[in-house]
Design an enzyme around this catalytic site. Structure first.
Site, mmCIF file in Angstrom:
data_model
loop_
_atom_site.group_PDB
_atom_site.id
_atom_site.type_symbol
_atom_site.label_atom_id
_atom_site.label_comp_id
_atom_site.label_asym_id
_atom_site.label_seq_id
_atom_site.Cartn_x
_atom_site.Cartn_y
_atom_site.Cartn_z
ATOM 1 N N GLY A 12 0.774 -1.240 0.000
ATOM 2 C CA GLY A 12 0.000 0.000 0.000
ATOM 3 C C GLY A 12 0.802 1.286 0.000
ATOM 4 O O GLY A 12 0.360 2.291 0.552
ATOM 5 N N ARG A 91 -6.117 -8.119 -8.547
ATOM 6 C CA ARG A 91 -7.146 -9.023 -9.050
ATOM 7 C C ARG A 91 -7.629 -8.516 -10.394
ATOM 8 O O ARG A 91 -7.789 -7.302 -10.585
ATOM 9 C CB ARG A 91 -8.358 -9.082 -8.115
ATOM 10 C CG ARG A 91 -8.076 -9.572 -6.734
ATOM 11 C CD ARG A 91 -7.750 -11.045 -6.660
ATOM 12 N NE ARG A 91 -8.796 -11.908 -7.193
ATOM 13 C CZ ARG A 91 -8.640 -13.213 -7.423
ATOM 14 N NH1 ARG A 91 -7.480 -13.789 -7.193
ATOM 15 N NH2 ARG A 91 -9.625 -13.940 -7.877
ATOM 16 N N ILE A 92 -7.862 -9.447 -11.319
ATOM 17 C CA ILE A 92 -8.485 -9.058 -12.582
ATOM 18 C C ILE A 92 -9.968 -8.853 -12.305
ATOM 19 O O ILE A 92 -10.599 -9.664 -11.628
ATOM 20 C CB ILE A 92 -8.244 -10.150 -13.649
ATOM 21 C CG1 ILE A 92 -6.758 -10.180 -14.000
ATOM 22 C CG2 ILE A 92 -9.096 -9.901 -14.885
ATOM 23 C CD1 ILE A 92 -6.347 -11.306 -14.914
ATOM 24 N N ASN A 107 -6.462 3.262 -12.170
ATOM 25 C CA ASN A 107 -5.442 2.269 -11.825
ATOM 26 C C ASN A 107 -4.066 2.885 -12.054
ATOM 27 O O ASN A 107 -3.907 3.779 -12.889
ATOM 28 C CB ASN A 107 -5.597 1.032 -12.723
ATOM 29 C CG ASN A 107 -4.597 -0.063 -12.377
ATOM 30 O OD1 ASN A 107 -4.370 -0.365 -11.205
ATOM 31 N ND2 ASN A 107 -3.974 -0.654 -13.388
ATOM 32 N N HIS A 109 -0.164 1.601 -13.064
ATOM 33 C CA HIS A 109 0.556 0.429 -13.568
ATOM 34 C C HIS A 109 2.031 0.796 -13.732
ATOM 35 O O HIS A 109 2.348 1.869 -14.254
ATOM 36 C CB HIS A 109 -0.031 -0.012 -14.916
ATOM 37 C CG HIS A 109 0.618 -1.248 -15.444
ATOM 38 N ND1 HIS A 109 0.392 -2.492 -14.900
ATOM 39 C CD2 HIS A 109 1.516 -1.429 -16.439
ATOM 40 C CE1 HIS A 109 1.125 -3.387 -15.542
ATOM 41 N NE2 HIS A 109 1.810 -2.760 -16.484
ATOM 42 N N ASP A 145 -4.925 -3.723 -17.724
ATOM 43 C CA ASP A 145 -3.907 -2.669 -17.842
ATOM 44 C C ASP A 145 -4.050 -1.871 -19.139
ATOM 45 O O ASP A 145 -3.091 -1.639 -19.880
ATOM 46 C CB ASP A 145 -2.499 -3.279 -17.724
ATOM 47 C CG ASP A 145 -2.276 -3.903 -16.365
ATOM 48 O OD1 ASP A 145 -2.832 -3.383 -15.382
ATOM 49 O OD2 ASP A 145 -1.564 -4.919 -16.288
ATOM 50 N N GLN A 173 8.237 7.670 -8.828
ATOM 51 C CA GLN A 173 7.393 8.438 -9.759
ATOM 52 C C GLN A 173 5.918 8.093 -9.583
ATOM 53 O O GLN A 173 5.047 8.950 -9.745
ATOM 54 C CB GLN A 173 7.837 8.187 -11.208
ATOM 55 C CG GLN A 173 9.223 8.710 -11.512
ATOM 56 C CD GLN A 173 9.365 10.191 -11.182
ATOM 57 O OE1 GLN A 173 8.524 11.005 -11.552
ATOM 58 N NE2 GLN A 173 10.415 10.540 -10.459
ATOM 59 N N GLU A 174 5.630 6.828 -9.266
ATOM 60 C CA GLU A 174 4.234 6.447 -8.991
ATOM 61 C C GLU A 174 3.674 7.310 -7.868
ATOM 62 O O GLU A 174 2.546 7.801 -7.936
ATOM 63 C CB GLU A 174 4.141 4.965 -8.598
ATOM 64 C CG GLU A 174 4.504 4.008 -9.706
ATOM 65 C CD GLU A 174 4.262 2.556 -9.311
ATOM 66 O OE1 GLU A 174 3.247 2.270 -8.656
ATOM 67 O OE2 GLU A 174 5.101 1.707 -9.653
HETATM 68 C C1 GRF Z 1 2.810 -0.669 -7.746
HETATM 69 O O1 GRF Z 1 4.011 -0.817 -8.458
HETATM 70 C C2 GRF Z 1 1.648 -0.453 -8.671
HETATM 71 O O2 GRF Z 1 1.984 0.265 -9.818
HETATM 72 C C3 GRF Z 1 1.280 -1.864 -9.052
HETATM 73 O O3 GRF Z 1 1.450 -2.608 -7.881
HETATM 74 C C4 GRF Z 1 2.422 -1.970 -7.045
HETATM 75 C C5 GRF Z 1 1.753 -1.734 -5.742
HETATM 76 O O4 GRF Z 1 2.608 -1.181 -4.783
HETATM 77 N N1 GRF Z 1 -0.050 -1.901 -9.612
HETATM 78 P P1 GRF Z 1 2.024 -0.556 -3.456
HETATM 79 O O5 GRF Z 1 1.126 -1.629 -2.804
HETATM 80 O O6 GRF Z 1 1.241 0.670 -3.801
HETATM 81 O O7 GRF Z 1 3.212 -0.268 -2.603
#
Ligand code: GRF
Length: 215
Positions: A12, A91-92, A107, A109, A145, A173-174
């Protein structure tokens, strides 16, 4: 204030980035609940410590995807969210679920979509020898995705990289672009036009449209 529900499966850290941004006053959202499909997701404890309502809907307790998705949707809809945020939710989701949340399901990715959908994106990026990798926030469609891109961030792939170092560079970056995308949504600035996302200028910009990009 937009009401949001965050779905997680694991640590998370993206959820934490959203909580941090909210706490810093940068996100006009109420996080109504964090829901996991895994009872042992570490992120559930983090969310609870932040005073957020948590739930789990264990996918193992259901005979098929449709039954799990129906139970998950029921749990989510108790919070009447304006936006549902997938943050490492592994999960899909069925077509029916995705349609139910059309236009309000985001989402993140860890690749520059449409490159490398699915799992092990960093390993695959290294195997392919790409020089630029990154992450994408997108509206969710029934295809895995895939969906209208809200924002992407790119990072270089270095000769010295292994999977872990590349993953860490992308993750940083996320944590930057997910709060940004959620802020744009919460401000009502995202519009879907012909399968593309348009970002409206900030309030005094006279409604002009500019392309979303990384600042
Ligand atoms: C992240 O890399 C996200 O892009 C992918 O799963 C990972 C989740 O990481 N979908 P976190 O649980 O937010 O640390």
């Amino acid at each position: 204030m937009k009401n949001v529900v965050i779905l997680i499966s694991g640590r998370g850290s993206n959820m934490e980035a959203l909580i941090r941004a909210r706490d810093a006053g940068e996100l006009p959202i109420t996080i109504a609940a964090v829901i996991s499909n895994r009872p042992d997701a570490a992120g559930l404890e983090t969310a609870a410590k932040a005073g957020i309502v948590t739930h789990f809907v264990d996918h193992k307790g259901f005979p098929d995807r449709a039954a799990f998705d129906a139970a998950l949707a029921e749990c989510i809809d108790e919070f009447a969210p304006d936006l549902v945020i997938l943050a490492g939710f592994m999960r899909i989701l069925s077509d029916g679920f995705v349609r139910h949340y059309a236009g309000r399901l985001l989402n993140i990715h860890p690749s520059l979509l449409p490159a490398f959908p699915g799992l092990h994106t960093h390993r695959r990026a290294l195997e392919e020898g790409v020089r630029i990798h990154g992450c994408t926030v997108h509206f969710v469609t029934p295809t895995l995705d895939h969906g209208p891109v809200v924002v992407q961030a790119a990072v270089p792939v270095l000769d010295s990289d292994d999977e872990a170092s590349l993953a860490a560079r992308v993750l940083a970056q996320e944590h930057r672009i997910y709060p940004l995308a959620v802020r744009w949504f919460a401000e009502g600035r995202l519009a879907l036009e012909g399968g593309r996302v348009r970002l409206a200028a900030e309030a005094d910009g006279g409604g002009a449209l500019i392309s979303p990009g990384v600042g």
